[in-house]
Scaffold this motif. Structure first.
Motif, short mmCIF file in Angstrom:
data_model
loop_
_atom_site.label_atom_id
_atom_site.label_comp_id
_atom_site.label_asym_id
_atom_site.label_seq_id
_atom_site.Cartn_x
_atom_site.Cartn_y
_atom_site.Cartn_z
N GLU A 100 0.87 -1.17 0.00
CA GLU A 100 0.00 0.00 0.00
C GLU A 100 0.90 1.23 0.00
O GLU A 100 0.97 1.98 0.97
CB GLU A 100 -0.93 -0.01 1.21
N LEU A 101 1.62 1.41 -1.10
CA LEU A 101 2.58 2.50 -1.24
C LEU A 101 2.10 3.52 -2.25
O LEU A 101 1.25 3.23 -3.09
CB LEU A 101 3.95 1.96 -1.70
N LYS A 102 2.66 4.72 -2.17
CA LYS A 102 2.42 5.72 -3.19
C LYS A 102 2.92 5.21 -4.53
O LYS A 102 3.92 4.46 -4.58
CB LYS A 102 3.15 7.02 -2.84
N PRO A 103 2.32 5.63 -5.64
CA PRO A 103 2.81 5.20 -6.95
C PRO A 103 4.25 5.63 -7.21
O PRO A 103 5.02 4.90 -7.83
CB PRO A 103 1.84 5.87 -7.93
N ASN A 104 4.59 6.82 -6.74
CA ASN A 104 5.94 7.33 -6.94
C ASN A 104 6.56 7.68 -5.59
O ASN A 104 6.14 8.64 -4.94
CB ASN A 104 5.92 8.58 -7.84
N ILE A 105 7.55 6.91 -5.20
CA ILE A 105 8.21 7.13 -3.92
C ILE A 105 9.22 8.27 -4.08
O ILE A 105 10.11 8.22 -4.93
CB ILE A 105 8.92 5.85 -3.44
N GLU A 106 9.07 9.31 -3.25
CA GLU A 106 9.96 10.47 -3.32
C GLU A 106 10.93 10.55 -2.15
O GLU A 106 12.06 11.02 -2.30
CB GLU A 106 9.13 11.76 -3.35
N TYR A 107 10.48 10.07 -0.98
CA TYR A 107 11.32 10.20 0.22
C TYR A 107 11.31 8.89 1.01
O TYR A 107 10.25 8.31 1.26
CB TYR A 107 10.80 11.32 1.12
N VAL A 108 12.49 8.46 1.38
CA VAL A 108 12.65 7.31 2.27
C VAL A 108 13.35 7.79 3.53
O VAL A 108 14.17 8.71 3.49
CB VAL A 108 13.44 6.18 1.60
N ALA A 109 13.03 7.18 4.64
CA ALA A 109 13.63 7.61 5.91
C ALA A 109 14.20 6.43 6.67
O ALA A 109 13.74 5.29 6.52
CB ALA A 109 12.58 8.33 6.77
N GLY A 110 15.18 6.72 7.50
CA GLY A 110 15.72 5.73 8.42
C GLY A 110 15.59 6.25 9.84
O GLY A 110 15.69 7.46 10.08
N VAL A 111 15.33 5.35 10.77
CA VAL A 111 15.27 5.74 12.18
C VAL A 111 16.23 4.85 12.97
O VAL A 111 16.41 3.68 12.66
CB VAL A 111 13.84 5.63 12.76
N ASP A 112 16.84 5.43 13.97
CA ASP A 112 17.75 4.66 14.82
C ASP A 112 17.86 5.36 16.17
O ASP A 112 17.40 6.49 16.34
CB ASP A 112 19.12 4.51 14.18
N MET A 113 18.48 4.65 17.12
CA MET A 113 18.55 5.14 18.49
C MET A 113 19.97 5.13 19.02
O MET A 113 20.79 4.30 18.66
CB MET A 113 17.72 4.22 19.41
N GLY A 114 20.23 6.10 19.89
CA GLY A 114 21.42 6.08 20.73
C GLY A 114 20.97 6.33 22.16
O GLY A 114 19.82 6.72 22.40
N PHE A 115 21.85 6.09 23.10
CA PHE A 115 21.48 6.26 24.50
C PHE A 115 22.57 7.03 25.23
O PHE A 115 23.76 6.89 24.93
CB PHE A 115 21.24 4.91 25.18
N GLU A 116 22.14 7.87 26.16
CA GLU A 116 23.06 8.67 26.95
C GLU A 116 22.82 8.41 28.44
O GLU A 116 21.81 7.80 28.81
CB GLU A 116 22.86 10.15 26.63
N GLU A 117 23.76 8.87 29.24
CA GLU A 117 23.67 8.73 30.70
C GLU A 117 23.40 7.28 31.11
O GLU A 117 22.47 6.97 31.87
CB GLU A 117 22.58 9.67 31.25
N ASN A 118 24.25 6.40 30.57
CA ASN A 118 24.15 4.96 30.89
C ASN A 118 22.78 4.38 30.56
O ASN A 118 22.26 3.52 31.28
CB ASN A 118 24.50 4.71 32.36
N GLY A 119 22.19 4.84 29.47
CA GLY A 119 20.91 4.32 29.02
C GLY A 119 19.69 5.02 29.58
O GLY A 119 18.56 4.69 29.19
N ALA A 120 19.89 5.99 30.47
CA ALA A 120 18.74 6.66 31.09
C ALA A 120 18.02 7.59 30.13
O ALA A 120 16.83 7.88 30.31
CB ALA A 120 19.19 7.43 32.33
#
Length: 229
Positions: A32-52
């Motif tokens: 169920e996608l748009k006919p013409n894909i214009e933008y793709v995104a990536g998501v990711d995580m980092g953690f600070e303060e020992n994971g807090a």
């Protein structure tokens, strides 16, 4: 982006399982996608303060030339422990905060984690996709569930990932001679299409450019030429 929060995030594992089982019924594994894909995104995580503190990063790239057009970073106290199979409850809250800051709404989101290749068919890519109602793909660096046949060493090779006699994803070689990744549908996308986009978003590295750049931002490694929200 305007996001409709579906539930609370400070939960017990029993409550989290109940949410996964409930929302997994909403996952769509057809295209169920748009006919013409214009933008793709990536998501990711980092953690600070020992994971807090969770540091979520989103990188939006133009498609198919894969140029960074927008990024977003959000911070939030980490409310859920690291438990395999429950990654979304630890990471999605901050990711939603980062997505909400975007000016550009991506057509597809690639996640550093599983889609339906998950014990309850509801990995982080499914959870995120159902909440934001955007096609999502899980591109994980390690295997969570399932088995597969031996994989050829050439870029573009793949084998079905089988779990409980069902195909839940694929092990995909994104670079010749390098360890594969594990691709599975998240929401509103089929497995063949998920594999195609994972490969099309991959250049000379193991990971797709979307999640590779998001990982650099989330981990505060190196400089990226970006427009930050």
């Amino acid at each position: 982006m305007k996001i409709n929060q579906r539930h609370e995030w400070s939960l017990s594992t029993e409550q989290a399982i109940a949410i996964q089982e409930q929302l997994s019924g909403e996952v769509i594994t057809d295209d169920e996608l748009k006919p013409n894909i214009e933008y793709v995104a990536g998501v990711d995580m980092g953690f600070e303060e020992n994971g807090a503190v969770s540091r979520a990063a989103v990188a939006v790239l133009s498609y198919p030339d894969l140029q960074v057009v927008e990024t977003s970073i959000a911070y939030r106290p980490t409310a859920f422990p690291y438990i395999p199979g429950f990654l979304s409850f630890r990471e999605v809250p901050a990711v939603l905060d980062a997505l909400e800051k975007l000016q550009i709404t991506p057509d597809i989101i690639l996640c550093d984690g599983q889609g339906i290749a998950h014990p309850r068919r509801f990995g982080i890519a499914c959870h995120l996709g159902v909440i934001v109602d955007i096609p999502t793909i899980g591109v994980a660096k390690s295997l969570l569930v399932g088995k597969h046949q031996p994989l050829a060493d050439v870029k573009g090779s793949w084998q079905p990932l089988i779990y409980k006699k069902q195909t839940v994803g694929a092990v995909v070689r994104t670079r010749t001679g390098v360890k594969p990744v594990y691709v599975s549908p998240g929401h509103r996308i089929s497995l063949p299409t998920a594999i195609d986009y994972a490969l099309c978003c991959t250049t000379k590295y193991r990971l797709p450019e979307t999640t590779r750049i998001a990982d650099r931002i989330a981990s505060a490694r190196g400089e990226v030429s970006i427009v930050e929200s």
